[in-house]
Design a protein around this motif. Structure first.
Motif, PDB file in Angstrom:
ATOM      1  N   PHE A   5       3.161  -6.960  -6.003  1.00  0.00           N
ATOM      2  CA  PHE A   5       2.384  -5.770  -6.339  1.00  0.00           C
ATOM      3  C   PHE A   5       1.287  -6.117  -7.346  1.00  0.00           C
ATOM      4  O   PHE A   5       0.116  -5.735  -7.183  1.00  0.00           O
ATOM      5  N   LYS A   6       1.666  -6.855  -8.384  1.00  0.00           N
ATOM      6  CA  LYS A   6       0.690  -7.231  -9.413  1.00  0.00           C
ATOM      7  C   LYS A   6      -0.390  -8.133  -8.845  1.00  0.00           C
ATOM      8  O   LYS A   6      -1.583  -8.002  -9.187  1.00  0.00           O
ATOM      9  N   PHE A  57      -2.703  -5.669  -6.698  1.00  0.00           N
ATOM     10  CA  PHE A  57      -3.400  -4.564  -7.353  1.00  0.00           C
ATOM     11  C   PHE A  57      -3.836  -4.864  -8.778  1.00  0.00           C
ATOM     12  O   PHE A  57      -4.539  -4.067  -9.397  1.00  0.00           O
ATOM     13  N   GLU A  82       2.245   6.355  -7.162  1.00  0.00           N
ATOM     14  CA  GLU A  82       1.154   7.164  -7.715  1.00  0.00           C
ATOM     15  C   GLU A  82       1.288   8.646  -7.365  1.00  0.00           C
ATOM     16  O   GLU A  82       1.112   9.514  -8.232  1.00  0.00           O
ATOM     17  N   PRO A 141       3.800  -2.632 -11.124  1.00  0.00           N
ATOM     18  CA  PRO A 141       4.081  -1.263 -10.664  1.00  0.00           C
ATOM     19  C   PRO A 141       4.565  -0.340 -11.778  1.00  0.00           C
ATOM     20  O   PRO A 141       4.292   0.868 -11.748  1.00  0.00           O
ATOM     21  N   TYR A 166       2.316   1.673  -3.499  1.00  0.00           N
ATOM     22  CA  TYR A 166       1.316   2.232  -4.415  1.00  0.00           C
ATOM     23  C   TYR A 166       1.255   3.744  -4.251  1.00  0.00           C
ATOM     24  O   TYR A 166       1.240   4.505  -5.240  1.00  0.00           O
ATOM     25  N   TYR A 167       1.243   4.184  -2.997  1.00  0.00           N
ATOM     26  CA  TYR A 167       1.183   5.621  -2.713  1.00  0.00           C
ATOM     27  C   TYR A 167       2.423   6.335  -3.234  1.00  0.00           C
ATOM     28  O   TYR A 167       2.326   7.402  -3.859  1.00  0.00           O
ATOM     29  N   GLU A 225       0.839  -1.205   0.000  1.00  0.00           N
ATOM     30  CA  GLU A 225       0.000   0.000   0.000  1.00  0.00           C
ATOM     31  C   GLU A 225       0.872   1.252   0.000  1.00  0.00           C
ATOM     32  O   GLU A 225       0.571   2.228  -0.695  1.00  0.00           O
ATOM     33  N   LEU A 247       1.593   1.319 -13.408  1.00  0.00           N
ATOM     34  CA  LEU A 247       1.049   2.412 -12.602  1.00  0.00           C
ATOM     35  C   LEU A 247       1.885   3.660 -12.779  1.00  0.00           C
ATOM     36  O   LEU A 247       1.346   4.765 -12.929  1.00  0.00           O
TER      37      LEU A 247
END
Length: 272
Positions: free
Chosen positions: A257-258, A261, A232, A265, A228-229, A225, A268
């Motif tokens: 990660f894949k 989500f 992004e 990554p 991701y932050y 998480e 993203l």
């Protein structure tokens, strides 16, 4: 040549760490360490501070904490440092021999710079031969050298008595607050348990009650998480964050990660 603390023989009381190229790793310190930087740069990061050691710097790193270690060569010179483990059994013996009574728990600074001192520098020079062959160093000799270090530290900074002779175990602390501050460190679950003042079984039981999932599952989810932050919102590259988030390889990070989500990554990152 790069060295790995995990490969150091358990009987070793003094050792060197070095690197020919930049390298990061996470450590849980069960015993205090006295370190002197010889060349290059050594960076130590905890959840509250960051310390950069350059040649000649001496640092007392206290036990019972997580540390991210970054070894960085500088100007074509390898990183190298000498570290002395202040083994607790020797500290206890020293306290008994010298009638040192310290019943209080130390709550101060955990990484303490030691002033430039000719005695300590000479002491570290005397340790270099011991790093060459751990098997040739017997217990009596290692005890003498550690006690010598204790005497020098107390001579230079008498107030270190409160640090060196704190033999208390970590108190049982707030589990949620602790984990949210330290989840990035890639260390065994047993280390998290110890620093929260719990047995492994007690830690797992309290963790399930607090977070609703087992520790390993929560740690991976929380790290992903955060990844991701970072990707992004801050456009960080996966290759620049996977180590600091506790993943041992970029491929493991990307696969995890894949799986969580649904996209790799890099995709993203490509959306930005």
């Amino acid at each position: 040549m790069e060295s790995n603390l995990n490969k150091i023989p358990p009987e070793a009381f003094v050792f060197t760490i070095g690197a020919e190229k930049k390298k990061e790793s996470d450590r849980f310190l069960s015993e205090s360490i006295l370190a002197m930087q010889l060349s290059g740069r050594l960076t130590l990061e905890t959840n509250t501070e960051k310390i950069v050691m350059t040649p000649g710097d001496i640092l007392l790193v206290c036990k019972h904490q997580f540390v991210k270690v970054t070894k960085t060569p500088v100007d074509n010179e390898n990183q190298e440092a000498v570290l002395l483990t202040l083994k607790e059994d020797i500290l206890r013996n020293y306290a008994l021999e010298n009638q040192i009574d310290n019943n209080g728990k130390y709550n101060g600074q955990l990484n303490i710079p030691i002033p430039d001192n000719a005695f300590l520098k000479g002491f570290f020079s005397s340790l270099i031969p011991y790093t060459q062959n751990h098997k040739n160093v017997g217990t009596p000799l290692s005890t003498i050298k550690v006690k010598e270090a204790i005497q020098l530290l107390l001579f230079i900074k008498p107030e270190l008595k409160k640090v060196l002779f704190d033999f208390s175990e970590p108190h049982k602390i707030d589990l949620e607050k602790f984990m949210l501050s330290n989840y990035k460190f890639n260390v065994p679950i047993e280390s998290f348990a110890k620093l929260t003042g719990r047995s492994l079984a007690g830690f797992k039981r309290d963790f399930q009650r607090t977070f609703g999932v087992p520790p390993r599952q929560w740690l991976q989810m929380k790290r992903l998480e955060e990844a991701y932050y970072q990707i992004e919102e801050h456009h960080k590259k996966p290759s620049s964050i996977y180590l600091e988030l506790g993943f041992e390889s970029l491929s493991h990070f990307s696969d995890s990660f894949k799986k969580m989500f649904g996209i790799p990554p890099t995709r993203l990152l490509g959306k930005k």
